[in-house]
Design an enzyme around this catalytic site. Structure first.
Site, mmCIF file in Angstrom:
data_model
loop_
_atom_site.group_PDB
_atom_site.id
_atom_site.type_symbol
_atom_site.label_atom_id
_atom_site.label_comp_id
_atom_site.label_asym_id
_atom_site.label_seq_id
_atom_site.Cartn_x
_atom_site.Cartn_y
_atom_site.Cartn_z
ATOM 1 N N TRP A 103 -30.376 -36.037 -1.882
ATOM 2 C CA TRP A 103 -29.055 -36.324 -1.433
ATOM 3 C C TRP A 103 -28.590 -35.641 -0.405
ATOM 4 O O TRP A 103 -27.949 -36.280 0.354
ATOM 5 C CB TRP A 103 -28.229 -35.975 -2.821
ATOM 6 C CG TRP A 103 -28.205 -37.137 -3.600
ATOM 7 C CD1 TRP A 103 -29.216 -37.289 -4.736
ATOM 8 C CD2 TRP A 103 -27.261 -38.292 -3.777
ATOM 9 N NE1 TRP A 103 -28.725 -38.214 -5.560
ATOM 10 C CE2 TRP A 103 -27.565 -38.995 -4.717
ATOM 11 C CE3 TRP A 103 -26.226 -38.490 -2.975
ATOM 12 C CZ2 TRP A 103 -26.776 -40.104 -5.225
ATOM 13 C CZ3 TRP A 103 -25.524 -39.600 -3.005
ATOM 14 C CH2 TRP A 103 -25.778 -40.421 -4.169
ATOM 15 N N ASN B 188 -22.593 -27.432 -9.650
ATOM 16 C CA ASN B 188 -22.526 -28.940 -9.106
ATOM 17 C C ASN B 188 -21.730 -29.734 -10.136
ATOM 18 O O ASN B 188 -20.784 -30.560 -9.750
ATOM 19 C CB ASN B 188 -23.854 -29.395 -8.751
ATOM 20 C CG ASN B 188 -23.686 -30.808 -8.265
ATOM 21 O OD1 ASN B 188 -23.082 -31.148 -7.505
ATOM 22 N ND2 ASN B 188 -24.329 -31.829 -9.172
#
Length: 482
Positions: A281, A344
């Site tokens: 990512w 996260n």
DNA sequence: TTTTGAGTTGTTCGA
DNA sequence: GTCGAACAACTCAAA
């Protein structure tokens, strides 16, 4: 006659191992000048946020110490890169400059101009790839276009073959004995003093290459096993917490890639795959930033330009301070404020809350994160905010609106994360802790809570806010229907 | 060129 | 409590 020195310009690569620019300079045999420039922000460069400045101070100290143990030191200078570089070259007689590339438009502009300038004066410049697994332009669709969806991007990335071996830390660096002045790090005022809001940071973090390696090693023997599931649990130490180390290049993704594979064995376990996808990512965010330099300011999907954002200073302030009345949201925002970092899973929840429950422009949230996160990253931060908002590449579908109570029950099932960061709710039982306004009065009283006094009422009603967000999103769904 | 399958992370509702 | 479907359609990437 002694050899002319080489300059290594350190930027967001504050490490000695797997540092292509440093390795090349060391291999040249020339005396090495290690330089860090506190750059006057160029037109398109983003000044560091406050939390990142704190981290930078620690990281520069750590790098200087590591260099000193090799008979070297880090030269600190302030100013425009071209002027500083000219001055250091004039003072040292350096004939070559090495650096590792950066990928934001502002940085690229500075580097490109400087490279031309130096080349015109006969100074050799080598700009090297060092901070990504692959250069952003290497990954392309079959048609040769930039990729806009993560999964095919990551597959194409992996089809390009093996990741290179990390470079060793140089065993020796010939010192430059010409006596170059360095500024005093303390004079840069990177760390807060009044008030010192970072007083709790050192307990949570060890900036620098050694700290990064320690964090990676601990993760690989610890939380990597079970990572695929446990990574979503903010109440557990189940993530790598490498993000700020990566942000400042104290560790490279190539090192992480290699060490993770060795730790997990040669089989592609689910945990390893999941962990590496997170590195993926980051690669994707840099790919997007390179091809869409305005990522932090402009909607990736232009139809979001017409989105009816609300201007609500009070709600924004409540969100920033962790006083929305939604315990999981508030816990996350306070973890951010107190440690410079947020788990996260909780980042997604608080971002979704700001954008969808409060209908506040994602850019306001992005800027707050930029200022408060020690890992605030020029690519990851805007890419992730746009993803949550729905305006980004491969973004979350419009109907994905996180329910903060449900997310709390799922991922903080005992309420321990909330108790840690929202202490005024600590005495609530787990069945009430994610929605205190629904708790019977005796339960609140027993826990010492008076809603509206010791802890706020919810700033918005979840169901109403959800419907309002869906309506707002419907406005930009079909342009022809307007 | 056209077609086809896929697309990080969710929630709610009704059976 | 658990389960599957609906929530929209669109764009991307590759066949």
């Amino acid at each position: 006659m002694s050899q002319a020195p080489a300059i290594v310009w350190f930027r967001d690569d504050l490490r000695l191992a797997d540092h292509p620019a440093l390795a090349r300079a060391a291999a040249s045999g020339a005396p090495v000048i290690c330089l860090y420039i506190r750059e006057d922000p160029g037109q398109r460069q983003r000044p560091l946020g406050a939390a990142a400045r704190w981290w930078l101070a620690g990281s520069l100290r750590a790098l200087d110490e590591a260099l000193r143990s090799m008979g070297q030191r880090l030269i600190l200078r302030s100013g425009a890169a071209s002027e500083v570089m000219a001055a250091v070259i004039a003072a040292s007689g350096a004939r070559t400059v090495f650096w590792n590339r950066r990928y934001d438009a502002g940085g690229i502009a500075v580097d490109t101009a400087l490279k031309a300038e130096l080349a015109a004066r006969g100074i050799a410049v080598a700009s090297l790839p060092g901070n990504l697994l692959r250069e952003p332009w290497e990954v392309k669709s079959g048609a040769g276009d930039p990729m806009k969806v993560f999964s095919p991007f990551w597959r194409a990335h992996q089809r390009l073959g093996d990741i290179r071996e990390p470079l060793r830390r140089p065993t020796a660096l010939a010192p430059f004995n010409g006596g170059l002045a360095s500024e005093d790090l303390a004079s840069w005022d990177l760390e807060p003093t009044k008030p010192n809001w970072a007083s709790g940071f050192p307990e949570a973090w060890t900036p620098g290459e050694a700290g990064a390696q320690t964090a990676l090693a601990a993760f690989l023997v610890g939380a990597l096993g079970g990572y695929a599931e446990a990574r979503d649990r903010p109440d557990r130490p189940s993530t790598s917490r490498l993000s700020p180390h990566l942000r400042f290049g104290e560790i490279s993704p190539v090192q992480i890639w290699r060490q993770a594979h060795m730790a997990a064995g040669l089989d592609g376990s689910r945990d390893l795959t999941k962990f590496l996808a997170e590195i993926g990512w980051r690669e994707f965010a840099y790919h997007l930033l390179f091809h869409f330099p305005d990522l932090a300011e402009t909607n990736f999907q232009p139809r979001f330009d017409g989105f009816p954002w609300r201007d609500d200073a009070a709600a924004l302030a409540a969100w920033r301070r962790g006083r929305t009345g939604y315990p999981l949201v508030d816990a996350g925002m306070r973890q951010l404020w107190q440690t410079g970092w947020m788990h996260n899973r909780v980042r997604m929840v608080v971002a979704s809350f700001l954008v969808k429950h409060l209908l506040i422009d994602w850019r306001a949230g992005e800027r707050w994160f930029w200022d408060t996160l020690v890992d605030a990253d020029v690519a990851n931060n805007p890419a992730s905010w746009q993803w949550v908002a729905g305006s980004g590449a491969d973004a979350a579908p419009y109907f994905r609106i996180f329910n903060p109570m449900l997310q709390g029950q799922k991922f903080d099932p005992h309420g321990n994360y909330v108790r840690r960061w929202v202490p005024e709710l600590a005495a609530l039982p787990k069945d009430a802790i994610h929605a205190p306004w629904e708790a019977p009065e005796p339960v609140l009283a027993k826990a010492g809570i008076r809603l509206g006094e010791t802890y706020p009422h919810p700033v918005v009603d979840h169901d109403a806010a959800r419907r309002r967000a869906l309506d707002a999103l419907a406005e930009i769904r079909d342009p022809s229907a307007a």
